[in-house]
Design an enzyme around this catalytic site. Sequence first.
Site, mmCIF file in Angstrom:
data_model
loop_
_atom_site.group_PDB
_atom_site.id
_atom_site.type_symbol
_atom_site.label_atom_id
_atom_site.label_comp_id
_atom_site.label_asym_id
_atom_site.label_seq_id
_atom_site.Cartn_x
_atom_site.Cartn_y
_atom_site.Cartn_z
ATOM 1 N N GLY A 13 36.664 -52.399 53.600
ATOM 2 C CA GLY A 13 37.093 -51.985 52.260
ATOM 3 C C GLY A 13 35.904 -51.568 51.405
ATOM 4 O O GLY A 13 35.806 -51.917 50.236
ATOM 5 N N SER A 15 35.005 -48.552 50.364
ATOM 6 C CA SER A 15 35.090 -47.248 49.688
ATOM 7 C C SER A 15 35.206 -47.360 48.176
ATOM 8 O O SER A 15 34.919 -46.406 47.455
ATOM 9 C CB SER A 15 36.294 -46.471 50.226
ATOM 10 O OG SER A 15 37.469 -47.254 50.105
ATOM 11 N N ARG A 16 35.632 -48.525 47.690
ATOM 12 C CA ARG A 16 35.835 -48.678 46.243
ATOM 13 C C ARG A 16 35.386 -50.071 45.798
ATOM 14 O O ARG A 16 35.210 -50.969 46.614
ATOM 15 C CB ARG A 16 37.331 -48.521 45.897
ATOM 16 C CG ARG A 16 37.875 -47.148 46.129
ATOM 17 C CD ARG A 16 39.294 -46.995 45.576
ATOM 18 N NE ARG A 16 40.306 -47.647 46.379
ATOM 19 C CZ ARG A 16 41.093 -48.624 45.932
ATOM 20 N NH1 ARG A 16 41.002 -49.052 44.696
ATOM 21 N NH2 ARG A 16 41.997 -49.175 46.734
ATOM 22 N N ASN A 91 35.455 -57.790 53.037
ATOM 23 C CA ASN A 91 35.747 -57.561 51.613
ATOM 24 C C ASN A 91 37.141 -56.990 51.358
ATOM 25 O O ASN A 91 37.712 -57.214 50.288
ATOM 26 C CB ASN A 91 34.674 -56.614 51.061
ATOM 27 C CG ASN A 91 35.068 -56.004 49.745
ATOM 28 O OD1 ASN A 91 34.922 -56.605 48.689
ATOM 29 N ND2 ASN A 91 35.609 -54.773 49.790
ATOM 30 N N SER A 143 38.061 -65.761 46.172
ATOM 31 C CA SER A 143 38.425 -65.475 44.783
ATOM 32 C C SER A 143 38.522 -66.786 44.025
ATOM 33 O O SER A 143 38.785 -67.847 44.618
ATOM 34 C CB SER A 143 39.791 -64.786 44.743
ATOM 35 O OG SER A 143 40.318 -64.814 43.425
ATOM 36 N N TYR A 156 48.389 -64.419 47.156
ATOM 37 C CA TYR A 156 46.949 -64.119 47.077
ATOM 38 C C TYR A 156 46.128 -65.412 47.107
ATOM 39 O O TYR A 156 45.140 -65.516 47.845
ATOM 40 C CB TYR A 156 46.698 -63.344 45.785
ATOM 41 C CG TYR A 156 45.283 -62.874 45.583
ATOM 42 C CD1 TYR A 156 44.769 -61.812 46.329
ATOM 43 C CD2 TYR A 156 44.452 -63.474 44.642
ATOM 44 C CE1 TYR A 156 43.471 -61.370 46.138
ATOM 45 C CE2 TYR A 156 43.160 -63.038 44.433
ATOM 46 C CZ TYR A 156 42.664 -61.982 45.180
ATOM 47 O OH TYR A 156 41.384 -61.547 44.987
ATOM 48 N N ALA A 158 46.952 -68.314 48.307
ATOM 49 C CA ALA A 158 47.026 -68.923 49.643
ATOM 50 C C ALA A 158 46.095 -68.204 50.614
ATOM 51 O O ALA A 158 45.402 -68.834 51.424
ATOM 52 C CB ALA A 158 48.472 -68.878 50.154
ATOM 53 N N LYS A 160 43.339 -66.590 49.930
ATOM 54 C CA LYS A 160 41.924 -66.820 49.623
ATOM 55 C C LYS A 160 41.510 -68.265 49.927
ATOM 56 O O LYS A 160 40.393 -68.516 50.388
ATOM 57 C CB LYS A 160 41.641 -66.463 48.162
ATOM 58 C CG LYS A 160 41.803 -64.958 47.866
ATOM 59 C CD LYS A 160 40.849 -64.111 48.696
ATOM 60 C CE LYS A 160 40.888 -62.644 48.310
ATOM 61 N NZ LYS A 160 39.922 -61.833 49.069
ATOM 62 N N ILE A 189 36.581 -59.192 37.975
ATOM 63 C CA ILE A 189 35.566 -58.151 38.126
ATOM 64 C C ILE A 189 36.194 -56.782 37.801
ATOM 65 O O ILE A 189 37.360 -56.529 38.155
ATOM 66 C CB ILE A 189 35.017 -58.145 39.582
ATOM 67 C CG1 ILE A 189 34.605 -59.560 40.021
ATOM 68 C CG2 ILE A 189 33.868 -57.150 39.719
ATOM 69 C CD1 ILE A 189 33.535 -60.228 39.186
HETATM 70 P P1 NDP Z 1 39.718 -52.623 45.250
HETATM 71 O O1 NDP Z 1 41.185 -52.601 45.135
HETATM 72 O O2 NDP Z 1 38.889 -51.981 44.181
HETATM 73 O O3 NDP Z 1 39.276 -52.000 46.674
HETATM 74 C C1 NDP Z 1 39.888 -52.490 47.828
HETATM 75 C C2 NDP Z 1 39.230 -51.898 49.053
HETATM 76 O O4 NDP Z 1 39.848 -52.487 50.214
HETATM 77 C C3 NDP Z 1 39.420 -50.399 49.200
HETATM 78 O O5 NDP Z 1 38.284 -49.863 49.833
HETATM 79 C C4 NDP Z 1 40.646 -50.297 50.117
HETATM 80 O O6 NDP Z 1 40.724 -49.077 50.848
HETATM 81 C C5 NDP Z 1 40.368 -51.473 51.049
HETATM 82 N N1 NDP Z 1 41.568 -51.942 51.740
HETATM 83 C C6 NDP Z 1 42.708 -52.469 51.218
HETATM 84 N N2 NDP Z 1 43.583 -52.773 52.187
HETATM 85 C C7 NDP Z 1 42.995 -52.448 53.359
HETATM 86 C C8 NDP Z 1 43.380 -52.516 54.711
HETATM 87 N N3 NDP Z 1 44.578 -52.982 55.096
HETATM 88 N N4 NDP Z 1 42.512 -52.070 55.649
HETATM 89 C C9 NDP Z 1 41.299 -51.588 55.299
HETATM 90 N N5 NDP Z 1 40.864 -51.500 54.041
HETATM 91 C C10 NDP Z 1 41.707 -51.919 53.073
HETATM 92 O O7 NDP Z 1 39.307 -54.179 45.410
HETATM 93 P P2 NDP Z 1 38.112 -55.022 44.731
HETATM 94 O O8 NDP Z 1 36.840 -54.323 44.931
HETATM 95 O O9 NDP Z 1 38.523 -55.436 43.382
HETATM 96 O O10 NDP Z 1 38.162 -56.351 45.638
HETATM 97 C C11 NDP Z 1 37.343 -56.517 46.773
HETATM 98 C C12 NDP Z 1 37.494 -57.944 47.274
HETATM 99 O O11 NDP Z 1 37.125 -58.855 46.252
HETATM 100 C C13 NDP Z 1 38.929 -58.307 47.663
HETATM 101 O O12 NDP Z 1 38.924 -59.152 48.788
HETATM 102 C C14 NDP Z 1 39.433 -59.063 46.444
HETATM 103 O O13 NDP Z 1 40.471 -59.938 46.765
HETATM 104 C C15 NDP Z 1 38.173 -59.768 46.006
HETATM 105 N N6 NDP Z 1 38.197 -60.161 44.602
HETATM 106 C C16 NDP Z 1 38.290 -59.213 43.603
HETATM 107 C C17 NDP Z 1 38.349 -59.617 42.283
HETATM 108 C C18 NDP Z 1 38.436 -58.643 41.146
HETATM 109 O O14 NDP Z 1 38.562 -59.080 39.981
HETATM 110 N N7 NDP Z 1 38.366 -57.335 41.377
HETATM 111 C C19 NDP Z 1 38.329 -61.052 41.914
HETATM 112 C C20 NDP Z 1 38.238 -61.937 43.040
HETATM 113 C C21 NDP Z 1 38.191 -61.495 44.329
HETATM 114 P P3 NDP Z 1 41.728 -47.865 50.318
HETATM 115 O O15 NDP Z 1 41.155 -47.427 49.004
HETATM 116 O O16 NDP Z 1 41.636 -46.835 51.387
HETATM 117 O O17 NDP Z 1 43.067 -48.513 50.175
#
Ligand code: NDP
Length: 248
Positions: A13, A15-16, A91, A143, A156, A158, A160, A189
């Site tokens: 994950g 890319s973003r 991630n 998380s 979610y 569960a 984490k 974040i």
């Molecule tokens: P985003 O939604 O910004 O990005 C999610 C990334 O995961 C994207 O690159 C997406 O790809 C990829 N992704 C999602 N599902 C799949 C899949 N089935 N297979 C492969 N890639 C996948 O997430 P965040 O950056 O906010 O979160 C990143 C991590 O941090 C996560 O595990 C989240 O639970 C954790 N986190 C985030 C918090 C926050 O406040 N943002 C707080 C606590 C934890 P695509 O764009 O192609 O779908």
Amino acid sequence: MGRLAGRAVLVTGGSRGIGRSCVELAAAEGARVAFTYRANTAAAEATTAAVRATGVECLALQADGTDRSQVQAAVQAVVEAFDRIDVLINNAGIIRDQLMVAMEPDDWDAVLATNLGGTFHFTQEVAQPMMLQKAGRIINLSSAAATQGGRGQANYAASKAAIEAFTRACAVELAPKGITVNAVAPGLIETDMSREVRSLAGDRIREEIALRRFGMPEEVARVVLFLASDEATYITGQVIHVDGGLRL
Ligand code: NDP
């Protein structure tokens, strides 16, 4: 020469959001970086272009973490491209928030399969090359939801909490092979994932954060990269909270 010079790093994950920051910081620290994404090709291309513009190799792999054969192919592609794999950052994650009593079983399944299942599949696939190398770093994204009750996040939370338990179990199993396994637990974040909750309840949540602001993706990525670096040789099985003092 950066702190990860010559290392091969895979970010799921990437890319973003937080994953993208991990990709960019790892590249800036001298690593060769690969990342996976699920569907958003435009975001993946933007990340790849940003890293390549700094003169660093970057491999984007479309691989759904819930699909074992795609995970297998992605890990194989990284090992073929870089000849090794030193760091895995689990991630990729999703949310499908809903009160537990109204939660669709499909949303339960999707969150568990993506967050926990994906972490298991990638960890198992990289364990083999890392064990052969007798070295490796695995960092899992947990998380604050793993340890703090929150409405609408039963699936979610569960997933984490299970990732944290998985982290400790793997740390024990893989320590004799020279592999450390740790987790980072962010608070709120500023990424796409948290946009809705920030816009609906941002002011109230900020009041519960000691530092009175949301975190930035790079503030999480810096801790992830620390765990991947030689500065963290004696840390395993730990969860580091990066949450600005949430609900202290
Ligand atoms: P985003 O939604 O910004 O990005 C999610 C990334 O995961 C994207 O690159 C997406 O790809 C990829 N992704 C999602 N599902 C799949 C899949 N089935 N297979 C492969 N890639 C996948 O997430 P965040 O950056 O906010 O979160 C990143 C991590 O941090 C996560 O595990 C989240 O639970 C954790 N986190 C985030 C918090 C926050 O406040 N943002 C707080 C606590 C934890 P695509 O764009 O192609 O779908």
